[in-house]
Design a protein around this motif. Structure first.
Motif, PDB file in Angstrom:
ATOM      1  N   MET A  21       0.820  -1.213   0.000  1.00 50.00           N
ATOM      2  CA  MET A  21       0.000   0.000   0.000  1.00 50.00           C
ATOM      3  C   MET A  21       0.853   1.262   0.000  1.00 50.00           C
ATOM      4  N   CYS A  22       1.868   1.306   0.860  1.00 47.53           N
ATOM      5  CA  CYS A  22       2.613   2.565   1.011  1.00 47.53           C
ATOM      6  C   CYS A  22       3.908   2.599   0.202  1.00 47.53           C
ATOM      7  N   ARG A  60      -6.746  -5.966   9.295  1.00 49.01           N
ATOM      8  CA  ARG A  60      -6.627  -5.332   7.980  1.00 49.01           C
ATOM      9  C   ARG A  60      -7.372  -3.992   7.946  1.00 49.01           C
ATOM     10  N   LEU A  64      -5.600  -0.487   7.182  1.00 48.17           N
ATOM     11  CA  LEU A  64      -6.062   0.355   6.086  1.00 48.17           C
ATOM     12  C   LEU A  64      -6.399   1.762   6.586  1.00 48.17           C
ATOM     13  N   TYR A  67      -3.228   3.643   7.397  1.00 46.82           N
ATOM     14  CA  TYR A  67      -2.542   4.022   6.158  1.00 46.82           C
ATOM     15  C   TYR A  67      -3.204   5.243   5.531  1.00 46.82           C
ATOM     16  N   ARG A 111      -6.256   5.686  -1.794  1.00 50.03           N
ATOM     17  CA  ARG A 111      -7.456   4.827  -1.810  1.00 50.03           C
ATOM     18  C   ARG A 111      -7.417   3.881  -3.009  1.00 50.03           C
ATOM     19  N   ALA A 114      -4.995   1.135  -2.239  1.00 44.86           N
ATOM     20  CA  ALA A 114      -5.587   0.213  -1.269  1.00 44.86           C
ATOM     21  C   ALA A 114      -6.565  -0.732  -1.952  1.00 44.86           C
ATOM     22  N   LEU A 133     -13.292  -0.055   3.350  1.00 46.93           N
ATOM     23  CA  LEU A 133     -13.111   1.362   3.022  1.00 46.93           C
ATOM     24  C   LEU A 133     -14.263   2.237   3.510  1.00 46.93           C
TER      25      LEU A 133
END
Length: 165
Positions: A21-22, A60, A64, A67, A111, A114, A133
């Motif tokens: 993700m990052c 998770r 998320l 993040y 987003r 992700a 989300l």
């Protein structure tokens, strides 16, 4: 299951998700530590109300949210460059393909990144990603379509090599 057992067995997978993700090793480590710290503070309540898959899903979701929260805070520190980076894909080996994929993912908004990671690398359903989300399944589908279109543009001809892994 005790917290120490959960943390030791799940931290590697959480790190992999965070890194994809990052795109930053140290930030991914920080995200995992923050996630585990937040879970530790409410572990008694979590353990009573959830089975192991439920604990994984909760981890998770926390990861998320941390993040996305950090991305919002760091948005003002990004540096814009007029020059494109060198093409990373000359003489692609398997490790080069991973570097190329991580570099391509890094160019997506948080987003969108992700959504791609959760849908295609973690193999979650549209509904599961929407729940994580906090948006509608239609929004996840839109983000997925836009993200994949952008990745196709970024990867160009190398996308076929990446899909063959």
């Amino acid at each position: 299951m005790e917290f120490e057992e959960f943390a030791s067995t799940r931290s590697r997978r959480l790190f992999q998700i965070a890194y994809l993700m990052c795109g930053d090793w140290h930030q991914a480590q920080d995200l995992v530590q923050i996630t585990l710290a937040k879970m530790f503070t409410v572990w008694g309540r979590l353990r009573r109300g959830r089975d192991e898959p439920g604990l994984d899903a909760y981890a998770r979701k926390v990861l998320l949210r941390m993040y996305l929260s950090q991305r919002r805070l760091r948005r003002s520190s990004e540096v814009v460059s007029a020059e494109l980076p060198e093409q990373l894909t000359a003489g692609l080996g398997e490790s080069d393909l991973r570097v190329t994929l991580v570099a391509a993912l890094a160019q997506l908004p948080p987003r969108n990144r992700a959504v791609v990671v959760l849908r295609y690398l973690e193999d979650h359903s549209v509904e599961a990603v929407a729940e994580l989300l906090g948006c509608s399944p239609g929004a996840v589908k839109t983000l997925t379509t836009r993200s994949l279109a952008k990745l196709r543009g970024i990867l160009g001809e190398d996308r076929e090599l990446l899909l063959s892994l």
